[in-house]
Design an enzyme around this catalytic site. Structure first.
Site, PDB file in Angstrom:
ATOM      1  N   HIS A 209       0.666  -1.059  -0.257  1.00  0.00           N
ATOM      2  CA  HIS A 209      -0.196   0.476  -0.144  1.00  0.00           C
ATOM      3  C   HIS A 209       0.475   1.625   0.155  1.00  0.00           C
ATOM      4  O   HIS A 209       1.982   1.697   0.571  1.00  0.00           O
ATOM      5  CB  HIS A 209      -1.155  -0.403   1.379  1.00  0.00           C
ATOM      6  CG  HIS A 209      -0.354   0.365   2.740  1.00  0.00           C
ATOM      7  ND1 HIS A 209      -0.292   1.399   2.759  1.00  0.00           N
ATOM      8  CD2 HIS A 209      -0.195  -1.175   3.466  1.00  0.00           C
ATOM      9  CE1 HIS A 209       0.427   0.631   4.601  1.00  0.00           C
ATOM     10  NE2 HIS A 209       0.188   0.401   4.904  1.00  0.00           N
TER      11      HIS A 209
ATOM     12  N   ASP B 147       6.385   0.650   6.983  1.00  0.00           N
ATOM     13  CA  ASP B 147       4.571   0.122   6.446  1.00  0.00           C
ATOM     14  C   ASP B 147       3.964   1.727   5.514  1.00  0.00           C
ATOM     15  O   ASP B 147       3.864   2.264   6.677  1.00  0.00           O
ATOM     16  CB  ASP B 147       4.428   0.466   7.609  1.00  0.00           C
ATOM     17  CG  ASP B 147       2.579   0.066   7.668  1.00  0.00           C
ATOM     18  OD1 ASP B 147       1.989  -0.348   6.998  1.00  0.00           O
ATOM     19  OD2 ASP B 147       1.837   0.340   8.907  1.00  0.00           O
TER      20      ASP B 147
ATOM     21  N   GLU C 225      -4.798   1.727   2.846  1.00  0.00           N
ATOM     22  CA  GLU C 225      -5.568   0.587   3.000  1.00  0.00           C
ATOM     23  C   GLU C 225      -4.837   1.000   4.834  1.00  0.00           C
ATOM     24  O   GLU C 225      -6.111   0.275   5.602  1.00  0.00           O
ATOM     25  CB  GLU C 225      -3.746  -0.454   3.745  1.00  0.00           C
ATOM     26  CG  GLU C 225      -3.892  -1.095   4.171  1.00  0.00           C
ATOM     27  CD  GLU C 225      -3.287  -1.488   5.191  1.00  0.00           C
ATOM     28  OE1 GLU C 225      -3.554  -2.208   5.283  1.00  0.00           O
ATOM     29  OE2 GLU C 225      -2.948  -0.769   5.979  1.00  0.00           O
ATOM     30  N   GLU C 226      -4.641   1.886   5.384  1.00  0.00           N
ATOM     31  CA  GLU C 226      -4.405   2.667   6.707  1.00  0.00           C
ATOM     32  C   GLU C 226      -5.609   2.664   7.375  1.00  0.00           C
ATOM     33  O   GLU C 226      -5.894   2.226   8.447  1.00  0.00           O
ATOM     34  CB  GLU C 226      -3.025   3.268   7.044  1.00  0.00           C
ATOM     35  CG  GLU C 226      -1.652   2.834   6.591  1.00  0.00           C
ATOM     36  CD  GLU C 226      -1.349   2.012   7.497  1.00  0.00           C
ATOM     37  OE1 GLU C 226      -2.133   1.728   8.230  1.00  0.00           O
ATOM     38  OE2 GLU C 226      -0.477   1.915   7.290  1.00  0.00           O
TER      39      GLU C 226
ATOM     40  N   ASP D  74       3.462  -6.232   3.707  1.00  0.00           N
ATOM     41  CA  ASP D  74       3.130  -5.471   4.495  1.00  0.00           C
ATOM     42  C   ASP D  74       3.252  -5.677   6.002  1.00  0.00           C
ATOM     43  O   ASP D  74       2.253  -5.508   6.349  1.00  0.00           O
ATOM     44  CB  ASP D  74       1.249  -5.259   4.308  1.00  0.00           C
ATOM     45  CG  ASP D  74       0.739  -3.713   5.260  1.00  0.00           C
ATOM     46  OD1 ASP D  74       1.570  -3.681   5.086  1.00  0.00           O
ATOM     47  OD2 ASP D  74      -0.225  -3.767   5.396  1.00  0.00           O
TER      48      ASP D  74
ATOM     49  N   HIS E 171       3.888   2.499  12.889  1.00  0.00           N
ATOM     50  CA  HIS E 171       2.667   3.842  13.335  1.00  0.00           C
ATOM     51  C   HIS E 171       3.394   4.474  13.311  1.00  0.00           C
ATOM     52  O   HIS E 171       2.642   5.409  14.178  1.00  0.00           O
ATOM     53  CB  HIS E 171       1.577   3.555  13.327  1.00  0.00           C
ATOM     54  CG  HIS E 171       0.404   2.348  12.140  1.00  0.00           C
ATOM     55  ND1 HIS E 171      -0.608   1.665  12.908  1.00  0.00           N
ATOM     56  CD2 HIS E 171       1.071   2.139  10.845  1.00  0.00           C
ATOM     57  CE1 HIS E 171      -1.298   1.133  12.252  1.00  0.00           C
ATOM     58  NE2 HIS E 171      -0.706   1.228  10.588  1.00  0.00           N
TER      59      HIS E 171
END
Length: 463
Positions: free
Chosen positions: A279, A291, A325-326, A353, A423
Site C-alpha cells: 500500500h 509500513d 490501506e491504513e 505489508d 505507525h
C-alpha cells in the site's frame, strides 16, 4: 572392490549435489539481481526522504502516485496506468499535548491522536481517568466511567514469538475503544501504544466510532508505552488524579486518488491474473518506510527483475500499489470492484505489508491442495534462509479479492522489531537495512515465478 563401490557412490553423490534444476538456477539469478543491482532501496529513499509521509488525501500521497507511476513506466512494462479511487481525508492538525495532573504536579506525556478521531475542545479536555485492561473490563464498570477519560492499558503479550499474534490480541482497544467508552458516557479515551518495547514514541492507527451518531463521538489518542507505565503507576498512587489532553484533528471531504498498476501480459494464459503489491499510503507521523514503503518498492522490484531477465510469464503479472490501506481500505475495495466489472480471473495474489526486515517465509490463504503444493517449494527457499510456510492472513488489500479460485500469500519477514516502528514517528528510512529489503524482493520474485510456472490446483468441479 569395496573401495570402487565407495568411490562410485561419492562421485554420484557429488553429481547430485552440484546438479541444479532450472528452477534453482533461476532463483539464484533472482537473488543475484536483487542483491547486486536492485532499485528498491533507491526508490524507497526517494519515497521516504523526498516525499515523506503519505496519508490518504494528502499532497504527498499524490506525489507518491506520480513518482511510482513514472518509475514503473521506466521499466518498459506492457501496461502502466492509474485506477481512480475516492479516499478519506483526515488531518492531524497541531501537535498534540498531554499532562498527568496530580495535585500541583504536572507531568507531560507523549500522545498522538488516533486516525479518524475528533478533536478535543479548543482549550483541551481535563477529566479524571479510569484504567482498564480492555473493553470487557470497561463493560463491567459501565456507567462508572461517565464523565471520565478511559485509559486502555492492555499491553502486547511478550511471550508470543510471532509478534503479530500479540498485536491482534490487543488492537481491539485501539480500534473500538472510543466507540465502546462513549456508550457509557466517557468523554475521551487514551490507549496504550501497540508496541512491545518501552519508549517515548506514541503509535497512531485507525479507530472507528462504528454506528455512533456524530454528536456522541469522543476524542481518542495513543500514549507511548513509557507514558502508559507512568500513568498507570501514578493512578495506583492517586486514583483521583486528572488527565489533560489537547488535539485539533478533523475529517475533511473525501479526495480523488489512485491505485498505481503496472503489468506484464501473460503469453499462455493472459486472462489469468497474478498480482503482487503493497500500500502506497502511510501514516503521517513519519516516512512510513517499513509500513508500507518497503512493500511498495519490493513489489515494484519483482516486476523489474522479471522484465530485466526478459522473463515471459505464462499468466499476466500485475504490480498493484494500493491507496488507503491504513484508514479505510478503499484502494483494495476499488480494485476488486473494477475487477468484478471486467470479469477478471485472479488466480494468485502476493502482498508485502509487514516491514522490510529479513524474509522468513509466507503466510498463506489457500485450500489444502494448494497449501501442500506451495510447501513443496520449501527446499528451493531454504538456501536463502526462508523456511516458514504457514496458514494465515495474507494481507488487507488482497483480502478484498474474491475470484472463485485464488491463492493468496503474504510475505513474512522477521517480526521482532516491526512494532518498534509501526505507525510511529521513528518509521523512517534510516530504520531500513538495504540488504534485508533486497532479500525480501528476491523472495517475493521467487514465489511469483514458481506460482506462474506451476499454476494453482483448481477445485475438482472446475477441472
Amino acid at each position: 572392490m569395496k573401495k570402487t563401490i565407495l568411490l562410485t557412490v561419492l562421485v554420484l553423490n557429488g553429481l547430485t549435489s552440484f546438479a541444479q534444476s532450472n528452477d534453482e538456477k533461476n532463483i539464484k539469478l533472482f537473488y543475484k539481481k536483487a542483491l547486486t543491482e536492485a532499485k528498491c532501496y533507491t526508490w524507497l529513499e526517494y519515497l521516504s526522504n523526498d516525499i515523506g509521509s503519505r496519508l490518504s488525501g494528502s499532497e504527498n500521497a499524490e506525489k507518491a502516485v506520480k513518482y511510482t507511476k513514472t518509475q514503473l513506466e521506466s521499466l518498459g512494462l506492457d501496461k502502466v496506468y492509474l485506477q481512480e479511487v475516492m479516499v478519506p481525508h483526515w488531518v492531524r492538525g497541531q501537535k498534540e499535548t498531554a499532562f498527568i495532573l496530580d495535585g500541583k504536579l504536572k507531568t507531560a506525556v507523549p500522545i498522538c491522536a488516533l486516525g479518524g478521531s475528533v478533536a478535543t475542545p479548543k482549550a483541551g479536555l481535563t477529566a479524571e481517568i479510569v484504567e482498564v485492561q480492555g473493553i470487557d473490563e470497561l463493560k463491567q464498570l459501565g456507567d462508572k466511567v461517565k464523565g471520565k477519560i478511559v485509559f486502555y492499558n492492555r499491553p502486547m503479550n511478550p511471550e508470543n514469538i510471532e509478534t503479530f499474534t500479540s498485536y491482534g490480541a490487543c488492537v481491539d482497544q485501539r480500534y473500538a475503544g472510543a466507540q465502546e467508552a462513549a456508550k457509557f458516557g466517557a468523554v475521551g479515551t487514551i490507549v496504550r501504544s501497540m508496541n512491545l518495547r518501552l519508549d517515548d514514541f506514541p503509535h497512531t492507527g485507525v479507530q472507528s466510532y462504528g454506528s455512533l451518531p456524530k454528536e456522541e463521538y469522543i476524542p481518542t489518542a495513543a500514549i507511548s508505552t513509557n507514558g502508559a507505565e507512568l500513568l498507570s503507576k501514578s493512578l495506583k498512587a492517586n486514583p483521583t488524579l486528572k488527565f489533560y489532553f489537547k488535539q485539533s484533528c478533523e475529517t475533511l471531504p473525501d479526495v480523488l486518488s489512485y491505485n498505481v498498476i503496472g503489468e506484464l501480459t501473460g503469453t499462455v494464459n493472459p486472462s489469468n491474473i497474478m498480482i503482487v503489491g503493497g500500500h502506497l499510503d502511510s501514516w503521517d507521523l513519519a516516512d512510513g518506510s517499513h509500513d508500507d514503503g518497503a512493500g511498495v518498492v519490493q513489489s515494484m522490484e519483482v516486476l523489474r527483475i522479471l522484465k530485466n531477465l526478459n522473463y515471459k510469464p505464462k499468466n499476466t503479472i500485475r504490480v498493484v500499489l494500493f491507496m488507503n490501506e491504513e484508514n479505510g481500505g478503499k484502494g483494495g475495495a476499488k480494485y476488486e470492484e473494477v475487477s468484478k466489472q471486467k470479469n477478471e480471473n485472479h488466480i494468485f495474489a502476493l502482498e508485502s505489508d509487514s516491514g522490510g526486515f529479513s524474509p522468513r517465509g509466507f503466510s498463506i490463504e489457500a485450500d489444502d491442495a494448494n497449501y501442500k503444493k506451495i510447501k513443496e517449494y520449501k527446499d528451493l527457499f531454504e538456501p536463502y534462509l526462508v523456511h516458514s510456510f504457514t496458514i494465515g492472513h495474507a494481507g488487507s488489500d488482497i483480502g478484498h479479492l474474491t475470484s472463485k479460485a485464488i491463492v493468496k500469500a503474504g510475505l513474512k519477514p522477521d517480526s521482532q522489531r516491526y512494532f518498534d516502528y509501526h505507525h510511529a514517528a521513528n518509521d523512517k528510512f534510516d530504520a531500513i537495512n538495504k540488504r534485508e529489503l533486497e532479500l525480501g524482493a528476491a523472495t517475493m520474485t521467487t514465489l511469483m515465478y514458481l506460482m506462474d510456472q506451476n499454476g494453482i490446483v483448481l477445485p475438482a468441479a472446475s477441472n
